[in-house]
Design an enzyme around this catalytic site. Structure first.
Site, PDB file in Angstrom:
ATOM      1  N   ARG A  56       0.836  -1.209   0.000  1.00  0.00           N
ATOM      2  CA  ARG A  56       0.000   0.000   0.000  1.00  0.00           C
ATOM      3  C   ARG A  56       0.869   1.257   0.000  1.00  0.00           C
ATOM      4  NH1 ARG A  56      -1.478   2.952   4.275  1.00  0.00           N
ATOM      5  NH2 ARG A  56      -1.561   1.195   5.710  1.00  0.00           N
ATOM      6  N   TYR A 109     -15.509  15.864 -17.280  1.00  0.00           N
ATOM      7  CA  TYR A 109     -16.040  14.517 -17.056  1.00  0.00           C
ATOM      8  C   TYR A 109     -17.003  14.565 -15.863  1.00  0.00           C
ATOM      9  CZ  TYR A 109     -16.112   9.644 -15.615  1.00  0.00           C
ATOM     10  OH  TYR A 109     -16.519   8.398 -15.235  1.00  0.00           O
ATOM     11  N   ASP A 186      -6.464  17.039 -17.386  1.00  0.00           N
ATOM     12  CA  ASP A 186      -6.953  15.675 -17.601  1.00  0.00           C
ATOM     13  C   ASP A 186      -6.710  15.342 -19.077  1.00  0.00           C
ATOM     14  OD1 ASP A 186      -8.461  13.357 -18.131  1.00  0.00           O
ATOM     15  OD2 ASP A 186      -9.972  13.855 -16.618  1.00  0.00           O
ATOM     16  N   LYS A 211      -9.084   3.913 -19.793  1.00  0.00           N
ATOM     17  CA  LYS A 211      -9.530   4.195 -21.159  1.00  0.00           C
ATOM     18  C   LYS A 211      -8.419   3.834 -22.156  1.00  0.00           C
ATOM     19  CE  LYS A 211     -13.038   5.843 -18.887  1.00  0.00           C
ATOM     20  NZ  LYS A 211     -13.231   7.238 -18.550  1.00  0.00           N
TER      21      LYS A 211
HETATM   22  C1  LIG Z   1     -13.388   7.916 -17.332  1.00  0.00           C
HETATM   23  C2  LIG Z   1     -12.829   9.259 -17.083  1.00  0.00           C
HETATM   24  C3  LIG Z   1     -12.406   9.632 -15.796  1.00  0.00           C
HETATM   25  C4  LIG Z   1     -12.596   8.732 -14.593  1.00  0.00           C
HETATM   26  O1  LIG Z   1     -11.759   7.631 -14.644  1.00  0.00           O
HETATM   27  P1  LIG Z   1     -12.098   6.206 -13.932  1.00  0.00           P
HETATM   28  O2  LIG Z   1     -10.911   5.369 -14.301  1.00  0.00           O
HETATM   29  O3  LIG Z   1     -13.400   5.722 -14.489  1.00  0.00           O
HETATM   30  O4  LIG Z   1     -12.184   6.458 -12.465  1.00  0.00           O
HETATM   31  C5  LIG Z   1     -11.841  10.890 -15.640  1.00  0.00           C
HETATM   32  N1  LIG Z   1     -11.696  11.738 -16.677  1.00  0.00           N
HETATM   33  C6  LIG Z   1     -12.106  11.416 -17.921  1.00  0.00           C
HETATM   34  C7  LIG Z   1     -11.940  12.402 -19.027  1.00  0.00           C
HETATM   35  C8  LIG Z   1     -12.677  10.175 -18.160  1.00  0.00           C
HETATM   36  O5  LIG Z   1     -13.106   9.871 -19.399  1.00  0.00           O
END
Ligand SMILES: *Cc1c(COP(=O)(O)O)cnc(C)c1O
Length: 391
Positions: A56, A109, A186, A211
């Site tokens: 952890r 998001y 992001d 993703k």
């Molecule tokens: C999916 C997504 C997130 C969140 O990510 P998770 O892995 O589902 O927690 C944050 N920002 C964007 C642009 C996303 O598409």
């Protein structure tokens, strides 16, 4: 690793994603890093700074994955891997001082928006949300001309998910730094092969690795790459204390996915641009949003700051929400599922989620283009759209 870190940072990103994060080239050593399934490590006395002790605190099995992402983003530090994109975003928000104001996209998001609103309700941060493609308004909000203090953080998402608005990264970052704000970007939709926000001057880059980076729709992970050592340390401390450390198996899957990131991105970005053009002349489609299109209001900015326009397309249907639901029910190649960036193409009507922003049109379908044959994808989409138009 087998070579100095600088060896990888000097490589093209498509080579670095294959070459970095490997064991020493010693006789008889494996080509791939071993996956360590151990929660704890032999440790006597006071453990050294970089010594493995408990997974952890820091999972050493994930260091190769963290190195690859850090190098892809052009960071001086390796990535800090988190158990999800949202855990990574939570960690990035922790860099805002108590009560600090965050300027962020009104169409970030939806999970990011929900988290920011919750932090604001708790008094942890203050919030100014506005469309991130309106550069002048965002710059004004950063300065706090309305009597509020200058912003403590600028949160950028570009392209935004799912409206695909394009923020002028370099211009906004310059303005944010002039008022002393930290900038987080992001970079989930573009990937580091599509744009490198640290090169624009951003302080931290955030990913949902669930993703495009993972790319196979089989894991949930997040990552943050920090430019400054004190931010990097704060993010690692946050992860250790909150317990948002990912498992060795997920880290292995992500590394496996990263090895083909360049090939996958090249194919899906090219197919997305082709499909976007074809969709523009489909009778059932009212609007097509993709940064590659000259009809996109952010096309010029995207062209200047991106090296790839991404695999996500959004469309609005002439027949409204009902027609969009027909499309999702009629495709055979496009999986009707949420998420994006996988090898398999997917689509969904975003407003079926009660938490989606009200500004996202009811008829909007977000398409994530995978690596299948583009003509197969088009044929399937065309038949579903045609059925929707006549339903
Ligand atoms: C999916 C997504 C997130 C969140 O990510 P998770 O892995 O589902 O927690 C944050 N920002 C964007 C642009 C996303 O598409």
């Amino acid at each position: 690793m087998s070579h100095a870190r600088s060896f990888y940072t000097d490589l093209s990103p498509d080579t670095a994603t294959v070459a970095a994060g490997r064991p020493e080239w010693e006789q008889g050593e494996p080509v791939n890093p071993p996956v360590l399934f151990s929660s704890t490590f032999i440790s006597r006395g006071v453990p050294g700074e970089t010594e493995a002790s408990y997974s952890r605190y820091d999972n050493p099995s994930n260091h190769p994955t963290e190195q690859v992402i850090g190098i892809l983003e052009g960071g001086p530090n390796d990535a800090v891997l988190f158990a999800s994109g949202m855990a990574a975003i939570d960690a990035a928000f922790s860099l805002v001082p108590m009560g600090g104001r965050v300027v962020m996209p009104s169409h970030a998001y939806n999970g990011t928006g929900a988290l920011a609103r919750e932090l604001a309700a708790q008094g942890r941060i203050r919030l100014s949300a506005l469309p991130i493609d309106r550069t002048e308004e965002v710059v004004g909000a950063l300065a706090g001309g309305d009597g509020s203090a200058p912003a403590a953080m600028l949160w950028i998402e570009t392209p935004t998910n799912p409206l695909l608005e394009i923020a002028d990264g370099p211009a906004l970052i310059k303005a944010a730094h002039e008022v002393g704000a930290i900038v987080a970007v992001d970079n989930t939709l573009a990937t580091p092969l599509g744009q490198r926000p640290l090169d624009w001057g951003a302080d931290v880059v955030v990913h949902s690795a669930s993703k495009c980076l993972g790319g196979h729709s089989d894991l949930i992970l997040g990552a943050v790459v920090a430019a400054a050592t004190d931010h990097d340390t704060a993010l690692r401390d946050f992860r250790r204390i909150r317990g948002a450390t990912p498992s060795a198996f997920d880290g292995f899957l992500l590394l496996r996915g990263l090895r083909t990131l360049a090939l996958r991105t090249e194919r899906s970005n090219a197919s997305a641009a082709t499909l976007a053009r074809r969709l523009e002349s489909h009778a059932a489609v009212e609007t097509v949003i993709h940064p590659s299109l000259t009809s996109h209001p952010g096309h010029g900015v995207a062209k200047a700051q991106m090296t790839g326009f991404g695999c996500v397309i959004s469309i609005e249907l002439a027949g409204g929400a009902q027609a969009a639901d027909v499309v999702a029910a009629q495709t055979k190649s496009w999986a009707p599922a949420t998420s994006l960036g996988g090898v398999e193409s997917m689509l969904e009507r975003r407003r079926r989620w009660p938490g989606e922003f009200i500004d996202v049109p009811e008829s909007l379908i977000r398409l994530s283009v995978g690596i299948e044959n583009v003509d197969d994808l088009w044929a399937d989409l065309d038949q579903a759209l045609t059925r929707a138009a006549s339903a």
